[in-house]
Write an enzyme that holds these catalytic residues in place. Sequence first.
Site, mmCIF file in Angstrom:
data_model
loop_
_atom_site.group_PDB
_atom_site.id
_atom_site.type_symbol
_atom_site.label_atom_id
_atom_site.label_comp_id
_atom_site.label_asym_id
_atom_site.label_seq_id
_atom_site.Cartn_x
_atom_site.Cartn_y
_atom_site.Cartn_z
ATOM 1 N N ASP A 1 0.851 -1.185 0.000
ATOM 2 C CA ASP A 1 0.000 0.000 0.000
ATOM 3 C C ASP A 1 0.892 1.243 0.000
ATOM 4 O O ASP A 1 1.775 1.376 0.848
ATOM 5 C CB ASP A 1 -0.911 -0.011 1.231
ATOM 6 C CG ASP A 1 -2.117 0.891 1.039
ATOM 7 O OD1 ASP A 1 -2.439 1.238 -0.118
ATOM 8 O OD2 ASP A 1 -2.749 1.258 2.047
ATOM 9 N N HIS B 1 -4.662 13.638 0.918
ATOM 10 C CA HIS B 1 -4.854 12.798 2.109
ATOM 11 C C HIS B 1 -3.650 12.901 3.033
ATOM 12 O O HIS B 1 -3.789 13.136 4.233
ATOM 13 C CB HIS B 1 -5.080 11.340 1.700
ATOM 14 C CG HIS B 1 -5.045 10.376 2.847
ATOM 15 N ND1 HIS B 1 -6.087 10.227 3.736
ATOM 16 C CD2 HIS B 1 -4.075 9.516 3.267
ATOM 17 C CE1 HIS B 1 -5.776 9.309 4.647
ATOM 18 N NE2 HIS B 1 -4.556 8.865 4.389
ATOM 19 N N ASP C 1 -9.354 0.130 1.800
ATOM 20 C CA ASP C 1 -8.368 -0.332 2.771
ATOM 21 C C ASP C 1 -8.879 0.022 4.177
ATOM 22 O O ASP C 1 -8.442 0.986 4.798
ATOM 23 C CB ASP C 1 -7.031 0.353 2.466
ATOM 24 C CG ASP C 1 -5.879 -0.244 3.244
ATOM 25 O OD1 ASP C 1 -5.896 -1.463 3.487
ATOM 26 O OD2 ASP C 1 -4.967 0.519 3.602
ATOM 27 N N GLN D 1 -4.664 1.730 15.160
ATOM 28 C CA GLN D 1 -3.513 2.184 14.372
ATOM 29 C C GLN D 1 -2.670 3.218 15.117
ATOM 30 O O GLN D 1 -1.436 3.133 15.114
ATOM 31 C CB GLN D 1 -4.044 2.774 13.059
ATOM 32 C CG GLN D 1 -2.985 3.180 12.057
ATOM 33 C CD GLN D 1 -3.591 3.850 10.816
ATOM 34 O OE1 GLN D 1 -4.813 3.818 10.595
ATOM 35 N NE2 GLN D 1 -2.749 4.442 9.999
ATOM 36 N N THR E 1 -4.887 6.406 0.126
ATOM 37 C CA THR E 1 -6.185 7.077 0.150
ATOM 38 C C THR E 1 -6.164 8.294 -0.769
ATOM 39 O O THR E 1 -5.212 9.079 -0.751
ATOM 40 C CB THR E 1 -6.518 7.511 1.585
ATOM 41 O OG1 THR E 1 -6.316 6.402 2.435
ATOM 42 C CG2 THR E 1 -7.951 7.991 1.680
#
Lengths: 438, 438
Positions: free
Chosen positions: B140, B147, B248, B255, B365
């Site tokens: 990713d 973003h 995702d 996180q 993102t």
Amino acid sequence: TWMPTYKPDSEFSMANFPLGIVSHSDEPRERVATILGEEVIDLRILTTALDVSTLKRLFPGLGITVARLCATFSESTLNEYAELGRHVHRIVRKGLQDLFRIDTPFPEILRDNSNLQKECIFHQTQVRMLVPMQIGDYTDFYAGYHHAYHVGVMFRGPDNALQPNYTHLPVGYHGRASSIVVSGTPIKRPIGQILVDQEKKQPVTEPTRKLDFEVELGAFITKPNKMGEPVSIEDAQDYIFGYVLLNDWSARDIQSWEYVPLGPFNGKNFASTISPWVVMADALEPFRTTPIENKTEIQKYLRETQKKSVYDIELEVDITTAEGETTTIGRTNSKFLMWSFPQMIAHHTLNGCPLRSGDLLGSGTISGPGGADERGSLLEMSEGGKRNISLNGGDLRTFLKDGDTVTLRGVCGTTEAGKVGFGQCEGRIRGAVKWSSN
Amino acid sequence: TWMPTYKPDSEFSMANFPLGIVSHSDEPRERVATILGEEVIDLRILTTALDVSTLKRLFPGLGITVARLCATFSESTLNEYAELGRHVHRIVRKGLQDLFRIDTPFPEILRDNSNLQKECIFHQTQVRMLVPMQIGDYTDFYAGYHHAYHVGVMFRGPDNALQPNYTHLPVGYHGRASSIVVSGTPIKRPIGQILVDQEKKQPVTEPTRKLDFEVELGAFITKPNKMGEPVSIEDAQDYIFGYVLLNDWSARDIQSWEYVPLGPFNGKNFASTISPWVVMADALEPFRTTPIENKTEIQKYLRETQKKSVYDIELEVDITTAEGETTTIGRTNSKFLMWSFPQMIAHHTLNGCPLRSGDLLGSGTISGPGGADERGSLLEMSEGGKRNISLNGGDLRTFLKDGDTVTLRGVCGTTEAGKVGFGQCEGRIRGAVKWSSN
Ligand SMILES: [Ca+2]
Ligand SMILES: [Ca+2]
Ligand SMILES: [Mg+2]
Ligand SMILES: [Mg+2]
Ligand code: NI
């Protein structure tokens, strides 16, 4: 054992019987094998030569057909065998121990059958070892407390060496599965972006100047958990198939420039080397010991009733120069972890993350509490490149040079009781590809 | 097209012909299919019904045998087909366009053959879609500039919003391949360690309170590069098979507690959802546009001659509540990237990291430059949970509730020229498993 070439101090003793994937010139197709002393036993050839009733005597109480068991020995990875579960693995290891004992109850199967011996036994120099499992995902943890602390002191000073989360959870991140190679595979020095001049803030694109190894223990997963269903800490042991040595090669200059905020990437994903023989979890049972004490009150899902949750495996790392001079530059032990593999599994799956058979978990770099010669990476040994490490023959190192070979070894047990070892986890550094910088 | 049910504004137009893996009750074994309007064409059944000379007329100049091509249509993933390479993919897409044109040069194959139509064409409601590729590794990236900037402002203020490396390299990290699921798969709210009380420094173990989506574009890799051999930016396009929408899923509270220093782990690896149809790279060629300008002098290996390096795909995200009220809460565009997929590939392989057929790359993102309704995540829309988002029917959201369905859509092109779209990428949130906290 009746094996004539067996030497009593072998790390592949009657107490071990690790499994691996081999090919040999007779039959180039990959298959499952084990090793005793210096002799590799081809389990496909061995079991194919035996009839069903003999196999049932050798491996009693499997709970599956011997046909199903034997089919897994013809696979090119250990995944199918692993999925049979730890009950089967125990019976097979016991059967192999019985078969090779000097007073074997099955003398006619192999001890007194020199034809079958010739067919299924190969000297280790005659076989090629392959990556033993199809690795769906590779997760690397950071459970080596002394490593995390040493590196933290270097970057943030002793007061902030460990992040606040460190003692609450086994910190881990996703590694790269595609670049996991078996011992003996050459490692090309990676190119990367490097911030050579910290003032200028303009990176260059060059071969890494800070190529390093990381001494780790790796665990392979036996069976999948269903997506969305956590594995409890009490069940986690059943998800561990066996262990390998893991050298998680790292390019420190690439890593330090890239890793904020999302973690290591190109500084790690060019290669990781594993030892070829998977030491069964049961073979390590006698070597259980306690991990590094964690004084934090940890969350319930991480609390183990098994207090001896890590293994007392002596680990060593050698550098051999291009000129052939070998120096053992580090000695450490796999017990220097703050988190056990069952804790890693319980944490990894707490959120329902699905593990699959063949997934690889790395412990993180394992350093001892002592000086430079107990560290599991050159980053620590050289204090980030500030201190030279002296090699036999007079060479000095801060990081790895082209032509260097790094060899990890790991052994537990005694000659009397039978040593349990991993063999070598080795890789030689090749020069970088030609590159054109700016 | 002669397809009777075709509606001219379909996103699966004659300009698209994406590929997917389907099963249907007639023949439950997975196989390759394409879609035109609402009709799914089973390419295994279609090509099996045709003789070699017909197939050669339909797909001329393949450079491989038609038998080899057709064998890939019987696989349970698109990996084998992808490895045939972009030259073959172009010919097959062109052949499908010729076959379904109203003035098809091959009327006898399918247009005038209602028996074969009945055998190989299924309404989309009759088929089950599967994850289209075997995904070896999932990476990713973080190429959505707005973003990265918005999130950076939230955590570090406007002066330090972006890390110094951000404009020099496409920041990326390794994701979890085992938890990638196809659109429609329910998503269980993950449990995790959360630092609820920032003062106390003692986490709790609970279902996430900050469950979020991330609107991303995903790219699948066509063919492997050899370990140790970088892919140049000019060659990188040949390594892209096609694109999917990617959600995702992220648990922001898990996180933020876990991610220092090694990056996201349990906050991400519980699930990622992809749309089922892989839109061929060639189908997106007409929609090329320029990315977000990067004023930094970037390294040579990242410099592209193709200035239109991203795609103008309108992206939308809906929330549908448990009560069935749907709100389009965000509109953005896949052009809002600072790094192109070829740049990501050149960077990923700079160090020799081997990509494999079926590997998935996420863009990161994608948010637009405007207000909350142009953002690609709730983290941004709600400013970390501080602002409510109003839904049709009167509900408010900061993060996702159990029972919410998140749907991503992506379309480019016009009805006149034929729309090229991805279909839906959708997942509904289920309640967490029972857990026992401390
Ligand atoms: Ca590591
Ligand atoms: Ca993401
Ligand atoms: Mg590595
Ligand atoms: Mg994810
Ligand atoms: Ni296969």
